[in-house]
Design an enzyme around this catalytic site. Structure first.
Site, PDB file in Angstrom:
ATOM      1  N   ARG A 140      -4.223   3.399   2.533  1.00  0.00           N
ATOM      2  CA  ARG A 140      -5.063   2.412   1.851  1.00  0.00           C
ATOM      3  C   ARG A 140      -6.145   1.822   2.759  1.00  0.00           C
ATOM      4  O   ARG A 140      -7.296   1.665   2.323  1.00  0.00           O
ATOM      5  CB  ARG A 140      -4.188   1.305   1.252  1.00  0.00           C
ATOM      6  CG  ARG A 140      -3.410   1.735   0.013  1.00  0.00           C
ATOM      7  CD  ARG A 140      -2.556   0.600  -0.518  1.00  0.00           C
ATOM      8  NE  ARG A 140      -1.592   0.143   0.473  1.00  0.00           N
ATOM      9  CZ  ARG A 140      -0.909  -0.992   0.375  1.00  0.00           C
ATOM     10  NH1 ARG A 140      -1.080  -1.788  -0.670  1.00  0.00           N
ATOM     11  NH2 ARG A 140      -0.054  -1.333   1.315  1.00  0.00           N
TER      12      ARG A 140
ATOM     13  N   ASN B 187      -1.065   0.499  -4.062  1.00  0.00           N
ATOM     14  CA  ASN B 187       0.105   1.371  -4.103  1.00  0.00           C
ATOM     15  C   ASN B 187       0.752   1.254  -5.471  1.00  0.00           C
ATOM     16  O   ASN B 187       0.897   0.149  -6.008  1.00  0.00           O
ATOM     17  CB  ASN B 187       1.142   0.958  -3.050  1.00  0.00           C
ATOM     18  CG  ASN B 187       0.867   1.551  -1.698  1.00  0.00           C
ATOM     19  OD1 ASN B 187       0.065   2.459  -1.562  1.00  0.00           O
ATOM     20  ND2 ASN B 187       1.527   1.022  -0.673  1.00  0.00           N
TER      21      ASN B 187
END
Length: 759
Positions: free
Chosen positions: A18, A36
């Site tokens: 990320r 997520n």
């Protein structure tokens, strides 16, 4: 401006994915967010079509080295709102979808440097970042967030919290982030009951004990390890007594690659595996025999490099230590210990120090073992650094439980079209290992949101895994399917390589329950995922005493010669002296009267017999000791061939006569061992080539525990290629019985798909 939902699947959580997405979007001036989810990473992107294309193309280029992108799905969506920046959103957990879970990752070079330059992490042993540290061993559920790991008990200090929130920091959203102020810590307990909590003192004490010839129990990533100085024979002998492992070779951790390279003939491939983030044990050839007490009878040694900060600190604190034994902390044959209380109960009276830490190990894993076969390092034991990476399957695996085999046990669960293979468990006939099996299955079911719809097991009615599968299926009112052992071996390789249609399958192992209720193990099959035909096999040999014959190779030596020569069998004189004429006569009577002498076509039993005839090993003190030492005996010998019948290549009588003749003529036994390996490979190659022409097939999958014999495998692969065939040797799934669950699942998935088609 368009809105796009970009769904990235693969190993994309717990590896710093990320933050890379955030930096990429920010650099490109794009807005939206990344989060997520339990089935991967979702990116909502506000961009033009051209910007979106550039962004998607850049994703694999900016992904962290440990990440694996399996699939990127892009969907244009209605614009319900606008975004004025790009940000990382909170994780989302919905439904039963899952993403890949990262294996544990060895400490990275940057973290090793940070321990020297960051004041709050000065010498901190549990340092980690998005590129390294514990993953599978601490995770309890998905999506991967600190709250569902065993780090949830450790509240972040202000400094760590600011790093966790800083997108420019390497520890941005690193879930196990910690430091000296807020993270786990070691505790040392010595044999006198004294405790120590200062880390530098603990390292100094361990180093002092090791250099002084002592033994230490140290809590590692996936469980406790037993440590001692590998070059101190008395220390190793004591460690063997603590563990109850008196003969099997031990793995050795070197202080660095250069020190290992001085002792070992490391190939480029072995170096890559040794220094990789997975940090497995690598089986490599020794330049010289420094310490026979580590691996008596072997030219190879299992070696690994440090993968935790404390390993580096121990070598730094003890400059005289070149290498240390690092082996599973358990009694031989039982699961690796993970609970601190159990470790003290087991080791306190027997070792000098027990060193633990106050973070729970949720998923226990041993060290993985790899060996180079046919130019690639392939897993022999698949655990830390590999589990729980999935395999893709051509058919849906959703809800399938595959319970595996007996001695080298692993199970598998199916999600969508993935096969999630468990870590190495061990021999299920041991009660402790059966408990480990059940514990791990429960953890897999929770982590991967698994809901069973059927169970698949081996044909063997007495396997503990089969009994467990039958009971589980009955308790949950699930269908139960049974897959023949060697069909499962073949299907595992087909699953790994995404092979459809039919192949030839050469399956060489010791034991597999056959359709005719005999013991198979030297088989050539024609098979697809859903069915198989047995084309040919090694001649059956009686196994006097049943399973006892697998533990006592001398029985198979008698069986081999008695089957060929009868009462006048030419047993070597030294063999008769070692075994005793009375015991030999008793076994002959058992064979003649067919008393407890099941038939076996197992390749492993033939290797056992030849090993005993050559005086290598009359008893297997651990699994496959005799065949392994037979391979070692052949080291360096010329690859000459004995004659065999090209029209009937599997007629082993030619091979046996040649071995006996050369023994009687006093030919060096290493040369006989070498000729046996070369001829055995040539015989099977001739049979495969013959059947390939008849069956009009050119793809050959190879599996089974006997194919852990590097000398045999390398020769077989070369011969098959020279004959114009395409051989497939597993490179991700172990070729031993630890891969059986993968094959069971692939077969069951094919059966279920066929059944659905017929509806």
């Amino acid at each position: 401006m368009n809105h796009y939902h970009i769904h990235v699947r693969g190993l994309v959580q717990g590896v710093g994915f990320r933050p890379c997405i955030y930096r990429l979007a920010t650099e490109m001036g794009l807005h939206g967010y990344v989060e997520n989810s339990n089935d991967g990473v979702l990116i909502v992107l506000q961009a033009t079509d051209e910007e979106k294309e550039h962004f998607v193309q850049a994703l694999p280029l900016v992904a962290p080295a440990v990440a694996t992108i399996e699939r990127i799905d892009v969907e244009e969506c209605p614009a319900n709102c606008t975004y004025d920046r790009f940000e990382i959103a909170s994780s989302r957990s919905e439904g039963d979808e899952i993403t890949r879970v990262s294996p544990d990752i060895a400490i990275c070079p940057e973290c090793l440097q940070d321990r020297r330059r960051q004041p709050h992490r000065k010498d901190y042993p549990f340092i980690n970042c998005t590129h390294c540290g514990p993953r599978f061993t601490i995770i309890q559920a998905l999506p991967y967030d600190r709250a569902v790991t065993t780090m949830s008990d450790f509240a972040l200090c202000d400094t760590c919290r600011s790093e966790y929130a800083d997108v420019t920091d390497r520890r941005f959203h690193a879930q196990p982030i910690a430091c000296n102020r807020c993270g786990p810590a070691y505790t040392l307990c010595d044999s006198g009951g004294a405790r120590e909590h200062d880390y530098r003192h603990i390292v100094s004490r361990i180093a002092s004990v090791l250099t002084g010839g002592g033994v230490v129990a140290l809590k590692s990533l996936g469980g406790y390890n037993l440590l001692c100085d590998a070059d101190n024979e008395q220390a190793v002998t004591r460690l063997r007594e603590v563990k109850g492992r008196y003969a099997k070779p031990l793995a050795v951790m070197y202080r660095d690659e250069a020190t290992a390279a001085a002792d070992l003939d490391l190939t480029d491939e072995e170096r890559r595996a040794l220094t990789s983030w997975r940090r497995p044990i690598v089986l490599s050839h020794e330049r010289a025999r420094h310490a026979r007490w580590l691996n008596d009878g072997y030219h190879s040694l299992g070696v690994l490099l440090p993968y935790m900060a404390i390993h580096y600190d121990l070598f730094e604190a003890a400059p005289s230590l070149r290498r240390i034994v690092v082996t599973s902390g358990n009694r031989s044959g039982n699961p690796i210990v993970i609970a601190d209380g159990e470790a003290h109960d087991l080791f306190d009276p027997q070792v000098d120090l027990v060193v633990s830490y106050n973070r729970e190990i949720y998923n226990r894993v041993d060290d993985s073992v790899v060996c180079e076969y046919d130019g690639l390092c392939r897993p022999v034991r698949r655990a830390r650094g590999y589990t729980p990476e999935p395999l893709h399957n051509l058919q849906s695996t959703e809800g399938i439980v595959a319970v595996g085999a007996e001695q080298v046990s692993s199970f598998a669960v199916g999600k969508h079209d993935d096969i999630l293979l468990s870590q190495y468990v061990g021999e299920l006939s041991r009660r402790g290992n059966l408990g480990f099996f059940e514990e791990s299955f429960s953890h897999f079911a929770r982590i991967f949101r698994f809901r069973p719809r059927c169970v698949v097991c081996d044909l063997h009615p007495d396997y503990a895994a089969t009994v467990w599968g039958e009971r589980y299926a009955a308790e949950h009112q699930l269908p139960l399917y049974r897959v023949q052992h060697h069909h499962a071996h073949a299907a595992a390789v087909m699953a790994e390589y995404d092979l459809a249609g039919e192949v030839l399958a050469l399956c060489l192992d010791g034991t597999g329950y056959g359709d005719d209720c005999t013991i198979w193990g030297g088989e050539l099959l024609r098979c697809s995922r859903s069915r198989y035909t047995r084309l040919s096999h090694q001649p059956y040999l009686p196994m006097p005493g049943g399973d006892v014959a697998a533990r006592e190779p001398w029985r198979m030596a008698v069986s081999l010669l008695y089957s060929l020569y009868g009462e006048s069998m030419p047993l070597p004189h030294d063999f008769v002296e070692r075994i005793g004429a009375d015991r030999i006569r008793l076994v002959c009577r058992m064979i003649a009267r067919r008393i407890n002498t099941p038939l076996s076509s197992g390749a492993g039993r033939l290797f056992d017999a030849v090993a005993s005839l050559l005086g290598v090993a009359d008893f297997n003190r651990y699994q496959a000791e005799a065949p392994q030492k037979l391979e070692q005996l052949a080291e360096g010998s010329a690859e000459r061939l004995y004659p065999f019948d090209p029209d009937n290549p599997l007629d082993i009588s030619w091979l046996v006569v040649a071995v006996v003749d050369e023994l009687n003529r006093g030919i060096p036994r290493s040369e006989i061992a070498g000729a046996f390996h070369a001829t055995y490979a040539a015989m099977w190659c001739a049979e495969v080539v013959r059947q390939a022409a008849q069956q009009k097939l050119s793809r050959v999958v190879l599996s089974g525990g006997v194919l852990q014999n590097k000398r045999l495998v390398d020769r077989l692969m070369n011969l098959l290629r020279q004959a114009g065939l395409q051989p497939y040797l597993p490179a991700v799934v172990p070729c031993n019985d630890a891969g059986i669950a993968v094959g069971q699942m692939a077969v069951a998935a094919a059966w279920l798909e066929e059944r659905e088609r017929k509806r």
